[in-house]
Design a protein around this motif. Structure first.
Motif, short mmCIF file in Angstrom:
data_model
loop_
_atom_site.label_atom_id
_atom_site.label_comp_id
_atom_site.label_asym_id
_atom_site.label_seq_id
_atom_site.Cartn_x
_atom_site.Cartn_y
_atom_site.Cartn_z
N THR A 381 0.80 -1.23 0.00
CA THR A 381 0.00 0.00 0.00
C THR A 381 0.83 1.28 0.00
OG1 THR A 381 -0.21 -0.42 2.37
CG2 THR A 381 -2.11 -0.94 1.02
N GLY A 382 2.16 1.16 -0.13
CA GLY A 382 2.98 2.36 -0.24
C GLY A 382 3.19 3.05 1.10
N VAL A 385 2.41 8.73 0.32
CA VAL A 385 1.71 9.07 -0.93
C VAL A 385 0.65 8.01 -1.24
CG1 VAL A 385 1.98 9.48 -3.41
CG2 VAL A 385 3.78 10.21 -1.85
N GLY A 386 1.02 6.75 -1.16
CA GLY A 386 0.08 5.66 -1.47
C GLY A 386 -1.02 5.55 -0.43
N GLY A 388 -0.31 3.84 2.66
CA GLY A 388 -0.03 2.67 3.49
C GLY A 388 0.50 3.03 4.87
#
Ligand SMILES: Cc1cc2nc3c(=O)[nH]c(=O)nc-3n(C[C@H](O)[C@H](O)[C@H](O)COP(=O)(O)OP(=O)(O)OC[C@H]3O[C@@H](n4cnc5c(N)ncnc54)[C@H](O)[C@@H]3O)c2cc1C
Length: 492
Positions: A381-382, A385-386, A388
């Protein structure tokens, strides 16, 4: 055993769950979409579960780590479903895949003496115990792990429907006129490798109305940096602001808009001819272009510009908003599509588990909720930015409520100033916060114990590496994605 519900209280499902179970048209979003058109499912109030999907491996996230996991699983015969809410950091990528940069390299060292990524990796393994590479390499020996990294990155590059080229290392020009090391780059940027330039005479091309790329500034910056080098890579540099047909008089052009315009053959051929007229009587050898040379036809554009002008032509790396990042994200989507990987657009908000096994995830899609039953889950999920990694009141990984770690310790009530430094250019510790894993890529709790036997984590969500500043981000996403996928397949 009573199923344990992982949903946060405010997001508990209500209404009649799985209404219509068994009446569904089979696995998958497309199939369910068809059923919706045919009216098989009734409209439900938000909160009820509309569709149930069964899969072997659920990959949560749609970026580079998710892609690498899918590549690893491509011939496994396993059913793979990807759930992602939106493009993340991969869609902002500069165009380069950094594998490993030495933590002790000075920023001003000679380009010609920059270490290879293998040397950088050796230093990381020696000095950064909690780094994802160090964790994943445990028990395998440095040389063997480096070969594993090389093989996984090559595999990821080879099956990506976007041309990537390798160099070890490359000294790449950014759109800001700085120079950075990397190992893999989109083919359209290959000729912007300063290490290979010998007394190059460079024309930097700007586009009026596109303020993200200042050709004159970039030219000055490059010349300044050349002055610090012993070897003459750059002889001289000039700049030209080239009017693009159809765009004259426009201001504040957006990168993607410009790239789409340049995708048209009549536009890029006309641009090439205008450059040729300017070049008459001049002695340039290289053409340095803004990183907006199309989305679909980048290769054709670069080939045409090289053919028409007779110069080595290349894009610079890109800052955000990044057309090369968008190309990468599109190529990842194409891969999922061509490989028939189920792709569900939505946000995972909670899960069910029995003991130490995740059973299913709940996914929001607009006002609808779906339930995805999976035998193993890969969390890709990063970071910030993503989505996560988050700090909303406290530090947490939002889907599974995993503790976040920084420098080997679980973060608890620390405030942002406690985990950041005042200088803008300083390394920011909080950018390294993430999920801690064991060598099998399984996330750990605050006592360093495995949380769920069938949960694996990969990519920027991992702890103790800083994807924004350490120059190993793409490598970590690819390698950890591959490891997580292998381990996920092994627990089915
Ligand atoms: C501006 C910028 C420039 C960069 N340049 C470089 C570079 O030059 N070289 C390099 O090596 N690296 C670079 N990187 C870093 C690198 O691109 C990223 O670290 C890497 O792509 C991260 O991949 P990922 O798959 O781990 O995460 P992401 O690409 O962030 O993907 C995370 C995915 O998870 C999804 N997601 C999150 N939460 C949920 C949820 N609850 N439910 C469903 N989906 C969810 C997101 O929507 C997204 O699809 C750059 C990054 C940025 C931001």
């Amino acid at each position: 055993m009573e199923p344990r519900r992982g949903l946060r209280p405010a997001q508990r499902l209500h209404g009649k769950e799985l209404e219509g179970e068994g009446a569904g048209p089979g696995r998958g979003l497309l199939a369910a979409g068809g059923a919706l058109l045919l009216g098989v499912f009734q409209r439900r109030e938000p909160g009820s579960v509309l569709m149930e999907i069964n899969t072997d491996i659920l990959i949560l996230g749609g970026g580079l780590a998710a892609y690498a996991a899918a590549v690893e699983l491509r011939d496994s015969g396993r059913e793979v479903t990807v759930v992602a809410k939106a493009p993340g950091a991969s869609a902002l990528n500069s165009g380069a895949w950094d594998i490993a940069d030495s933590p002790i390299r000075g920023p001003r060292d000679e380009w010609a003496e920059w270490p290879s990524w293998r040397e950088g990796l050796k230093e990381i393994l020696r000095r950064q115990e909690g780094h994802p590479y160090s964790v994943l390499a445990r028990g395998s020996g440095d040389g063997k792990f480096a070969d594993f990294v090389a093989a996984k990155v090559r595999a990821a590059a080879e099956v990506l429907p976007l041309e990537m080229t390798e160099g070890d290392p490359l000294a790449l020009v950014t759109d800001f006129g700085t120079v950075k090391p990397s190992a893999w780059v989109q083919a359209s940027m290959r000729d912007a490798d300063l290490r290979r330039w010998q007394r190059a005479k460079v024309l930097v091309l700007g586009i009026p109305g596109f303020p993200n790329f200042n050709a004159r500034f970039l030219r000055h910056s490059l010349l300044e940096q050349q002055e610090r080098q012993a070897k003459s890579h750059l002889d001289f540099a000039g700049s030209l602001d080239l009017e693009i047909p159809d765009l004259q008089g426009r201001v504040s052009l957006k990168p993607v808009e410009l790239a789409q315009r340049l995708d048209r053959e009549e536009t890029f051929v006309a641009a090439g001819q205008a450059i040729v007229r300017y070049l008459e009587g001049k002695v340039y050898t290289h053409l340095l272009l803004p990183p907006v040379m199309g989305i679909e036809n980048t290769r054709a554009i670069l080939e045409a510009l090289r053919r028409i002008t007779g110069l080595a032509a290349a894009e610079t790396l890109s800052g955000p908003m990044s057309v090369p990042g968008w190309r990468l994200q599109q190529a990842i989507e194409k891969f999922f599509h061509h490989r028939d990987i189920e792709r569900l657009e939505g946000e995972a908000v909670g899960f069910d588990a029995e003991g130490r096994r995740i059973k299913s995830l709940y996914v929001h899609q607009g006002d609808q909720r779906h339930k995805v039953r999976a035998k193993a889950v890969i969390l890709a999920t990063g970071k910030y930015v993503g989505g996560g990694v988050a700090r909303r009141g406290r530090w947490k990984e939002p889907v599974f409520n995993l503790p976040l770690f920084l420098q080997g310790k679980a973060l608890r009530a620390q405030t942002l100033p406690q985990v950041s430094r005042p200088g803008v250019a300083e390394r920011q510790p909080f950018l390294g916060a993430g999920a801690a894993i064991n060598p099998m890529a399984q996330p750990l709790d605050a006592d360093h114990e495995v949380v769920y036997d069938n949960l694996f984590a990969a990519g920027a969500v991992l702890a103790d590496f800083n994807p924004a500043q350490e120059r190993c981000a793409a490598g970590v996403s690819i390698v950890s994605g591959a490891v997580a996928a292998r381990q996920a397949a092994a627990v089915l």
